[in-house]
Design an enzyme around this catalytic site. Structure first.
Site, short mmCIF file in Angstrom:
data_model
loop_
_atom_site.label_atom_id
_atom_site.label_comp_id
_atom_site.label_asym_id
_atom_site.label_seq_id
_atom_site.Cartn_x
_atom_site.Cartn_y
_atom_site.Cartn_z
CG LEU A 160 -7.54 -9.42 0.40
CD1 LEU A 160 -9.00 -9.03 0.33
CD2 LEU A 160 -7.24 -10.54 -0.59
CE1 TYR A 161 -2.32 -0.75 -0.76
CE2 TYR A 161 -0.75 -1.25 0.99
CZ TYR A 161 -1.18 -0.43 -0.05
OH TYR A 161 -0.46 0.69 -0.37
CB ALA A 162 0.56 -7.28 1.49
#
Length: 222
Positions: free
Chosen positions: A22-24
């Site tokens: 999700l961060y990416a």
């Protein structure tokens, strides 16, 4: 002008349309949204990709910061390895170098071409990596902190979870160098020395930590 950073070993095209975390995904989404606004409304936009920024007044949730805190308090620290037991490495970038990159990007930014919600011509759209171009194993970071703090860390080596995090990062800054002369100058040992000096002063810690004169005598090459 100084010679450009050697990035001959870092230029490798990778797909970015299938993020593994999700961060990416949020990072990718932000750049795509910027592209859309640039295309539709003629907004001049610049994206900056920071690579593991560290230094005084940094984020307490970053490894170098809570490693320092836990080492001084005698608490164990988790050091991650890859699933095949290789060292995790990061392109640690000192805050002063990142600030220089931000200023360079600002100084070379152009005006938007849109007005009243309408695009009147092509607008500037740029994305730059701001890193140190020198990945360092996390174990090495811990060793440097141990030396600076004059305290042995209680290390707990564990495998990195399979959550999409990458085993290493390495910034190719050739575009930033070309466009505004970005060239990092602070190695990890020097940067951590400045951070530790700030840390012990800010938190009022004076025991065990080595003085600058002691560090210089042990590492005259730094």
């Amino acid at each position: 002008m100084a010679s450009p950073p050697d990035t001959s070993k870092t230029i490798k095209l990778e797909r970015t349309d299938q993020p593994a975390s999700l961060y990416a995904a949020t990072k990718k989404a932000g750049e795509e949204i910027a592209h859309t606004y640039n295309h539709i409304y003629g907004l001049s936009l610049t994206g900056l990709r920071f690579f593991t920024v560290y230094g005084p007044w940094g984020r307490p949730d970053m490894a170098y910061f809570f490693f320092t805190k836990d080492i001084l308090q005698g608490k164990p620290i988790d050091i991650y390895q890859t699933q095949d037991e290789k060292q995790v490495a990061r392109d640690f970038t000192y805050i002063d170098d990142v600030v220089k990159g931000c200023v360079g990007a600002l100084d070379t930014a152009r005006k938007s071409t849109g007005s009243g919600g309408k695009k009147k011509g092509p607008a500037q759209l740029r994305v730059y990596n701001l890193g140190n171009t020198s990945p360092v194993p996390v174990g090495k970071l811990v060793s440097i902190l141990e030396s600076l703090l004059n305290t042995k860390a209680k290390k707990h080596v564990i495998k990195m979870p399979r959550n999409g995090d990458v085993p290493y990062t390495h910034a190719n800054v050739s575009l930033a160098y070309r466009d505004f002369g970005y060239k990092p100058t602070t190695d990890l040992s020097s940067g951590l020395r400045k951070f530790v000096k700030w840390y012990v002063s800010y938190y009022g810690i004076h025991t065990r930590v080595k003085k600058d004169s002691e560090i210089r005598s042990e590492h005259p090459e730094d």
